[in-house]
Design a protein around this motif. Structure first.
Motif, PDB file in Angstrom:
ATOM      1  N   ILE A  18       0.900  -1.286   0.064  1.00 42.88           N
ATOM      2  CA  ILE A  18       0.087  -0.117  -0.062  1.00 42.88           C
ATOM      3  C   ILE A  18       0.856   1.243  -0.003  1.00 42.88           C
ATOM      4  O   ILE A  18       0.516   2.185  -0.647  1.00 42.88           O
ATOM      5  CB  ILE A  18      -0.841   0.069   1.130  1.00 42.88           C
ATOM      6  N   VAL A  19       1.752   1.382   1.000  1.00 43.59           N
ATOM      7  CA  VAL A  19       2.656   2.461   1.165  1.00 43.59           C
ATOM      8  C   VAL A  19       3.443   2.564  -0.180  1.00 43.59           C
ATOM      9  O   VAL A  19       3.964   3.820  -0.586  1.00 43.59           O
ATOM     10  CB  VAL A  19       3.407   2.538   2.365  1.00 43.59           C
ATOM     11  N   PHE A  20       4.153   1.668  -0.865  1.00 45.06           N
ATOM     12  CA  PHE A  20       4.872   1.757  -1.851  1.00 45.06           C
ATOM     13  C   PHE A  20       4.133   2.021  -3.308  1.00 45.06           C
ATOM     14  O   PHE A  20       4.710   2.511  -4.234  1.00 45.06           O
ATOM     15  CB  PHE A  20       5.636   0.423  -2.172  1.00 45.06           C
ATOM     16  N   ARG A  21       3.011   1.791  -3.227  1.00 43.68           N
ATOM     17  CA  ARG A  21       2.186   2.226  -4.434  1.00 43.68           C
ATOM     18  C   ARG A  21       1.565   3.433  -4.335  1.00 43.68           C
ATOM     19  O   ARG A  21       1.201   4.257  -5.077  1.00 43.68           O
ATOM     20  CB  ARG A  21       0.778   1.260  -4.552  1.00 43.68           C
ATOM     21  N   THR A  22       1.817   4.040  -3.178  1.00 46.80           N
ATOM     22  CA  THR A  22       1.404   5.234  -2.621  1.00 46.80           C
ATOM     23  C   THR A  22       2.455   6.203  -2.006  1.00 46.80           C
ATOM     24  O   THR A  22       2.733   6.494  -0.818  1.00 46.80           O
ATOM     25  CB  THR A  22       0.237   5.646  -1.791  1.00 46.80           C
ATOM     26  N   VAL A 223      11.182   3.189   6.818  1.00 43.58           N
ATOM     27  CA  VAL A 223      10.033   2.650   5.840  1.00 43.58           C
ATOM     28  C   VAL A 223       9.160   1.760   6.384  1.00 43.58           C
ATOM     29  O   VAL A 223       7.787   1.565   6.107  1.00 43.58           O
ATOM     30  CB  VAL A 223      10.745   1.855   4.750  1.00 43.58           C
ATOM     31  N   VAL A 224       9.549   1.226   7.550  1.00 43.79           N
ATOM     32  CA  VAL A 224       8.564   0.150   8.208  1.00 43.79           C
ATOM     33  C   VAL A 224       7.585   0.855   8.898  1.00 43.79           C
ATOM     34  O   VAL A 224       6.364   0.102   9.006  1.00 43.79           O
ATOM     35  CB  VAL A 224       9.411  -0.811   9.050  1.00 43.79           C
ATOM     36  N   MET A 225       7.765   1.684   9.499  1.00 43.95           N
ATOM     37  CA  MET A 225       6.742   2.461  10.383  1.00 43.95           C
ATOM     38  C   MET A 225       5.606   2.757   9.605  1.00 43.95           C
ATOM     39  O   MET A 225       4.186   2.343  10.018  1.00 43.95           O
ATOM     40  CB  MET A 225       7.012   3.694  11.009  1.00 43.95           C
ATOM     41  N   PRO A 226       5.501   3.431   8.558  1.00 50.84           N
ATOM     42  CA  PRO A 226       4.253   3.736   7.645  1.00 50.84           C
ATOM     43  C   PRO A 226       3.498   2.461   7.060  1.00 50.84           C
ATOM     44  O   PRO A 226       2.430   2.314   7.147  1.00 50.84           O
ATOM     45  CB  PRO A 226       4.697   4.561   6.531  1.00 50.84           C
ATOM     46  N   ALA A 227       4.368   1.261   6.597  1.00 50.34           N
ATOM     47  CA  ALA A 227       3.810   0.170   6.175  1.00 50.34           C
ATOM     48  C   ALA A 227       3.426  -0.558   7.422  1.00 50.34           C
ATOM     49  O   ALA A 227       2.153  -1.148   7.113  1.00 50.34           O
ATOM     50  CB  ALA A 227       5.118  -0.783   5.667  1.00 50.34           C
ATOM     51  N   ALA A 228       3.942  -0.592   8.556  1.00 45.36           N
ATOM     52  CA  ALA A 228       3.302  -1.278   9.502  1.00 45.36           C
ATOM     53  C   ALA A 228       1.933  -0.571  10.119  1.00 45.36           C
ATOM     54  O   ALA A 228       1.081  -1.376  10.562  1.00 45.36           O
ATOM     55  CB  ALA A 228       4.379  -1.277  10.664  1.00 45.36           C
ATOM     56  N   THR A 229       2.063   0.802  10.188  1.00 51.17           N
ATOM     57  CA  THR A 229       0.565   1.343  10.328  1.00 51.17           C
ATOM     58  C   THR A 229      -0.318   0.994   9.324  1.00 51.17           C
ATOM     59  O   THR A 229      -1.726   0.665   9.798  1.00 51.17           O
ATOM     60  CB  THR A 229       0.778   2.812  10.069  1.00 51.17           C
ATOM     61  N   ALA A 230      -0.170   0.854   8.144  1.00 54.36           N
ATOM     62  CA  ALA A 230      -1.054   0.338   7.247  1.00 54.36           C
ATOM     63  C   ALA A 230      -1.592  -1.303   7.537  1.00 54.36           C
ATOM     64  O   ALA A 230      -2.577  -1.662   7.334  1.00 54.36           O
ATOM     65  CB  ALA A 230      -0.572   0.410   5.690  1.00 54.36           C
ATOM     66  N   GLY A 231      -0.483  -1.959   7.694  1.00 54.40           N
ATOM     67  CA  GLY A 231      -0.688  -3.192   8.129  1.00 54.40           C
ATOM     68  C   GLY A 231      -1.625  -3.622   9.431  1.00 54.40           C
ATOM     69  O   GLY A 231      -2.316  -4.452   9.390  1.00 54.40           O
ATOM     70  N   GLY A 232      -1.099  -2.655  10.260  1.00 51.99           N
ATOM     71  CA  GLY A 232      -1.925  -2.755  11.545  1.00 51.99           C
ATOM     72  C   GLY A 232      -3.320  -2.284  11.327  1.00 51.99           C
ATOM     73  O   GLY A 232      -4.294  -2.820  12.108  1.00 51.99           O
TER      74      GLY A 232
END
Length: 261
Positions: A18-22, A223-232
Motif C-alpha cells: 500500500i505505501v509503496f504504491r502511494t 520505511v517500516v513504520m508507515p507500512a506497519a501502520t497500514a498493516g496494523g
C-alpha cells in the motif's frame, strides 16, 4: 495457528504494498520516524559524552580505589548506562514515533480503512485519548522489563529464553500500538484491542513480530513504520469484521483496566 501466523505476515506485506504504491503515504509516515530516530540518536550521543562524568558523580565510593580498577569499573558503568538508554529508547521507539506522528499515522490508517469500506458511524477521536492508551502499553512494557531482565540473569536459560521472551512481549505491545486508529474510530478502548488481538494471537504475532524486528534496524524503521501502520489497520479491520460476523461482548471505555498488556 501456523496458517494464521503466515496470514499475519501477509498483512504486513500488504501494508508495504500500500505505501509503496502511494509514495505520498510513505513520505508522510517516514517523517515522524526520522524525527524520533534523530532525537534518540542525539540523546545516546549526548549521554555517551557526559556518561563518564555522571558515573564519577554517582560513584564517589570508588574514589579511594586503585586507579586502574576505578577506571575499569567506571568505564563499564558508563557503557552500561548508554546501553540501558539505547534499550529504553528502542522499547519506546514505536510509541514515541506514534505519539509524535499521530496525525500522520492517523491519516494513513484512515485512508487505508476508507479503502476497505470506512466506518458507518464514526466516534469522535482525539490525539490525547490515543496517546494515553499507547502510554498504558508503554507503561506495561516498562513494568515487564523488570522480570525480563531478571530472566536474563539466569545462567544458560536466561541467555536464550530472555531475549526471545523479550522480543515476543515487545512485538505484542507493538501490535497493540499499531492497531489503535480503527478501534478508536469505533469508540472501542485499549481493552477491546487486547481482547480481539488475544482471540487471534497467532495472526497478531505474525504481523507484529516481523514488523517489530524490522523496526529495530534504525534506517529501515523509516520505511517500516508507515507500512506497519497500514498493516496494523488491515489487521484491526479484519478482527473487527470477524467480531461483526460473530459478535462477542467487548470491553467498553468505562471497564478499562490500566497497565495490562
Amino acid at each position: 495457528m501456523i496458517r494464521d501466523f503466515f496470514a499475519g505476515i501477509g498483512l504486513l506485506l500488504r501494508g508495504f504494498g500500500i505505501v509503496f504504491r502511494t509514495p505520498r503515504l510513505l513520505l508522510l509516515g517516514a517523517l515522524p520516524a526520522v524525527v524520533t530516530g534523530g532525537l534518540l540518536l542525539a540523546l545516546v550521543i549526548t549521554l555517551g559524552i557526559f556518561a563518564p562524568d555522571l558515573v564519577a558523580l554517582a560513584t564517589p565510593f570508588a574514589d579511594g580505589w586503585d586507579a586502574t580498577y576505578r577506571e575499569i569499573f567506571r568505564d563499564l558503568a558508563a557503557v552500561a548506562l548508554v546501553i540501558a538508554l539505547l534499550f529504553l529508547g528502542l522499547l519506546v521507539f514505536a510509541a514515541a514515533t506514534l505519539a509524535i506522528g499521530a496525525p500522520f499515522y492517523e491519516s494513513i490508517a484512515r485512508r487505508v480503512e476508507d479503502q476497505l469500506g470506512g466506518v458507518p458511524t464514526e466516534n469522535d477521536t482525539s490525539w490525547w485519548t490515543d496517546t494515553v492508551d499507547n502510554a498504558k502499553v508503554v507503561g506495561a512494557s516498562a513494568l515487564l522489563a523488570v522480570p525480563l531482565f531478571l530472566i536474563d540473569l539466569v545462567p544458560v536459560v536466561g541467555e536464550t529464553a530472555g531475549p526471545v521472551i523479550g522480543v515476543c512481549v515487545s512485538a505484542w505491545m507493538f501490535g497493540l500500538e499499531l492497531s489503535v486508529v480503527p478501534f478508536s474510530r469505533r469508540g472501542l478502548p485499549l481493552a477491546a484491542r487486547r481482547h480481539l488481538l488475544g482471540r487471534r494471537r497467532a495472526l497478531a504475532f505474525g504481523f507484529a513480530l516481523p514488523a517489530y524486528l524490522l523496526c529495530l534496524v534504525p534506517l529501515l524503521a523509516i520505511v517500516v513504520m508507515p507500512a506497519a501502520t497500514a498493516g496494523g489497520t488491515l489487521l484491526a479491520h479484519r478482527l473487527l469484521e470477524e467480531q461483526a460476523s460473530a459478535p462477542v461482548s467487548l470491553p467498553r471505555p468505562d471497564s478499562e483496566k490500566p497497565f495490562l498488556p
